[in-house]
Design a protein around this motif. Structure first.
Motif, PDB file in Angstrom:
ATOM      1  N   MET A   7      -8.263 -27.885 -13.314  1.00  0.00           N
ATOM      2  CA  MET A   7      -6.821 -28.117 -13.408  1.00  0.00           C
ATOM      3  C   MET A   7      -6.170 -26.806 -13.793  1.00  0.00           C
ATOM      4  N   LEU A   8      -5.311 -26.338 -12.931  1.00  0.00           N
ATOM      5  CA  LEU A   8      -4.754 -25.003 -13.131  1.00  0.00           C
ATOM      6  C   LEU A   8      -3.239 -25.017 -13.033  1.00  0.00           C
ATOM      7  N   PHE A   9      -2.607 -24.011 -13.564  1.00  0.00           N
ATOM      8  CA  PHE A   9      -1.250 -23.727 -13.118  1.00  0.00           C
ATOM      9  C   PHE A   9      -1.076 -22.249 -12.907  1.00  0.00           C
ATOM     10  N   GLU A  10      -0.174 -21.942 -12.012  1.00  0.00           N
ATOM     11  CA  GLU A  10       0.124 -20.555 -11.683  1.00  0.00           C
ATOM     12  C   GLU A  10       1.530 -20.244 -12.151  1.00  0.00           C
ATOM     13  N   GLN A  11       1.693 -19.086 -12.725  1.00  0.00           N
ATOM     14  CA  GLN A  11       3.010 -18.699 -13.200  1.00  0.00           C
ATOM     15  C   GLN A  11       3.114 -17.186 -13.252  1.00  0.00           C
ATOM     16  N   CYS A  12       4.301 -16.721 -12.993  1.00  0.00           N
ATOM     17  CA  CYS A  12       4.612 -15.305 -13.054  1.00  0.00           C
ATOM     18  C   CYS A  12       5.401 -15.065 -14.336  1.00  0.00           C
ATOM     19  N   MET A  50      -7.243 -11.831  -6.950  1.00  0.00           N
ATOM     20  CA  MET A  50      -5.916 -11.445  -7.399  1.00  0.00           C
ATOM     21  C   MET A  50      -4.964 -11.420  -6.205  1.00  0.00           C
ATOM     22  N   GLY A  51      -3.817 -12.055  -6.375  1.00  0.00           N
ATOM     23  CA  GLY A  51      -2.854 -12.091  -5.277  1.00  0.00           C
ATOM     24  C   GLY A  51      -2.069 -10.797  -5.167  1.00  0.00           C
ATOM     25  N   ASP A  52      -1.139 -10.777  -4.236  1.00  0.00           N
ATOM     26  CA  ASP A  52      -0.313  -9.591  -4.030  1.00  0.00           C
ATOM     27  C   ASP A  52       0.715  -9.446  -5.151  1.00  0.00           C
ATOM     28  N   LEU A  53       1.223  -8.252  -5.260  1.00  0.00           N
ATOM     29  CA  LEU A  53       2.318  -8.009  -6.206  1.00  0.00           C
ATOM     30  C   LEU A  53       3.584  -8.678  -5.673  1.00  0.00           C
ATOM     31  N   ARG A  54       4.377  -9.217  -6.572  1.00  0.00           N
ATOM     32  CA  ARG A  54       5.647  -9.796  -6.154  1.00  0.00           C
ATOM     33  C   ARG A  54       6.754  -9.374  -7.113  1.00  0.00           C
ATOM     34  N   ASN A  55       7.993  -9.613  -6.703  1.00  0.00           N
ATOM     35  CA  ASN A  55       9.118  -9.197  -7.536  1.00  0.00           C
ATOM     36  C   ASN A  55       9.279 -10.112  -8.740  1.00  0.00           C
ATOM     37  N   GLN A 104       7.268  -5.248 -10.759  1.00  0.00           N
ATOM     38  CA  GLN A 104       6.372  -5.898  -9.807  1.00  0.00           C
ATOM     39  C   GLN A 104       5.281  -6.620 -10.596  1.00  0.00           C
ATOM     40  N   LEU A 105       5.078  -7.889 -10.273  1.00  0.00           N
ATOM     41  CA  LEU A 105       4.154  -8.705 -11.072  1.00  0.00           C
ATOM     42  C   LEU A 105       3.110  -9.393 -10.215  1.00  0.00           C
ATOM     43  N   ARG A 106       2.057  -9.828 -10.884  1.00  0.00           N
ATOM     44  CA  ARG A 106       1.084 -10.690 -10.222  1.00  0.00           C
ATOM     45  C   ARG A 106       1.154 -12.081 -10.833  1.00  0.00           C
ATOM     46  N   MET A 107       0.876 -13.067 -10.015  1.00  0.00           N
ATOM     47  CA  MET A 107       0.835 -14.448 -10.469  1.00  0.00           C
ATOM     48  C   MET A 107      -0.365 -14.605 -11.412  1.00  0.00           C
ATOM     49  N   ALA A 108      -0.158 -15.225 -12.569  1.00  0.00           N
ATOM     50  CA  ALA A 108      -1.282 -15.468 -13.479  1.00  0.00           C
ATOM     51  C   ALA A 108      -1.754 -16.905 -13.311  1.00  0.00           C
ATOM     52  N   SER A 112     -10.062 -16.762 -15.322  1.00  0.00           N
ATOM     53  CA  SER A 112      -8.630 -16.991 -15.420  1.00  0.00           C
ATOM     54  C   SER A 112      -8.292 -17.130 -16.891  1.00  0.00           C
ATOM     55  N   ARG A 113      -7.015 -17.117 -17.199  1.00  0.00           N
ATOM     56  CA  ARG A 113      -6.647 -17.369 -18.583  1.00  0.00           C
ATOM     57  C   ARG A 113      -6.967 -18.811 -18.880  1.00  0.00           C
ATOM     58  N   ILE A 114      -7.274 -19.083 -20.156  1.00  0.00           N
ATOM     59  CA  ILE A 114      -7.601 -20.447 -20.527  1.00  0.00           C
ATOM     60  C   ILE A 114      -6.567 -20.896 -21.532  1.00  0.00           C
ATOM     61  N   ARG A 115      -6.098 -22.122 -21.369  1.00  0.00           N
ATOM     62  CA  ARG A 115      -5.124 -22.632 -22.322  1.00  0.00           C
ATOM     63  C   ARG A 115      -5.742 -22.625 -23.710  1.00  0.00           C
ATOM     64  N   HIS A 116      -4.997 -22.171 -24.671  1.00  0.00           N
ATOM     65  CA  HIS A 116      -5.500 -22.045 -26.033  1.00  0.00           C
ATOM     66  C   HIS A 116      -6.146 -23.357 -26.500  1.00  0.00           C
TER      67      HIS A 116
END
Ligand SMILES: [Zn+2]
Ligand SMILES: [Zn+2]
Ligand SMILES: [Zn+2]
Length: 292
Positions: A160-165, A219-224, A232-236, A277-281
């Motif tokens: 179970m994941l979520f993606e966020q910039c 790792m995805g592409d850089l985005r605004n 320029q950021l990457r989706m985490a 990936s990052r893990i929820r605390h």
């Protein structure tokens, strides 16, 4: 770790061709081949089936399931039960996977997937078998929020994941996009390229290296920045649970990739989820010493 090696063409062959079996097994599962006669093109299914059989967690939990919504002659649950019984009790060294092949073809007839005689993708087959098991045993709950305790696919395999910039410069963040993933697909080309890069910058392999490699390779592409601050950021990706089984699907860029040997050298046998990936605390998790 479950490995499903799919994609592209790939020949026939019986047995464990197409998968990498874990180096150490915690219990002994009888090992048998699966037949694949000329024209059958069942190697993708046989690969998926071998992975499921050789995963102790799956094999044991599946054995305990009895009731299901039966689909008669197109019942993947029944076909899987039957082939697992043969793996366990048959004295034959090579078994036919025809009943499962046929149930799969009937089930996916409308979608024109996994049809008889036609080659298909092993990782997608594996994923679809898991989703069908969910359907047979926990149909009353939706796939994306299934919390049924006996649902092996969601309880043991689902990430179970979520993606966020999140912008480190102005603090703006995009809406979190939650999703469930049964197989973590990774490009073999990207895997090999990242492995070369990582080895350039360090002297020897470290235990966390494989997880890091997976993270770098996906790792995805850089985005605004979502508030257009110019950064320029990457989706985490943030992992919200700690699945007992992590399945990695290798995606080959061509039918005749010459990367096979390089790919095998990049594979690690230990995966720390926090490296991928990052893990929820709070859920740092038992999967840290994931075996096999
Ligand atoms: Zn059935
Ligand atoms: Zn489920
Ligand atoms: Zn910003």
């Amino acid at each position: 770790l479950a490995w499903v090696c799919g994609g592209g063409g790939g020949g026939g062959g019986a047995g464990t061709q197409g998968i990498l079996t874990p180096r150490t097994m915690t219990s002994i599962a009888p090992s048998k081949g699966l037949s694949n006669e000329p024209g059958q093109n069942s190697c993708f299914l046989n690969s998926a089936l071998q992975v499921l059989w050789h995963l102790d967690i799956f094999r044991r939990s599946f054995r305990q399931l009895t009731t299901h919504k039966c689909m008669e002659d197109s019942c993947i649950f029944c076909a899987l039960k039957s082939i697992f019984a043969q793996f366990q009790y048959s004295s034959d060294k090579v078994l036919p996977s025809d009943a499962l092949r046929s149930a799969l073809a009937k089930t996916f007839q409308d979608k024109q997937r996994f049809q008889l005689g036609i080659m298909d993708d092993a990782a997608e087959c594996f994923e679809n078998i898991l989703m069908r098991i969910h359907f047979h045993i926990a149909d009353e709950t939706k796939e994306d929020i299934c919390t049924a305790r006996h649902c092996i696919p969601h309880q043991k395999f689902a990430m179970m994941l979520f993606e966020q910039c999140v912008c480190s410069s102005c603090g703006a963040s995009s809406d979190p996009l939650p999703f469930i993933q049964m197989v973590h697909y990774i490009s073999t080309t990207s895997l090999c390229n990242q492995a070369v890069k990582m080895l350039e910058s360090r002297e020897k392999a470290t235990p966390g290296m494989f997880g890091e490699l997976l993270r770098n390779a996906s790792m995805g592409d850089l985005r605004n920045c979502p508030s257009q601050c110019g950064q320029q950021l990457r989706m985490a990706r943030v992992l919200l649970n700690s699945p007992e089984i992590i399945t990695i699907g290798l995606v080959w860029d061509s039918d005749h990739s010459d990367l096979a040997e390089d790919v095998i050298h990049t594979l690690g046998t230990c995966l720390r989820l926090g490296d991928v990936s990052r893990i929820r605390h709070g859920i740092k998790a038992r999967s840290e010493q994931s075996e096999g």
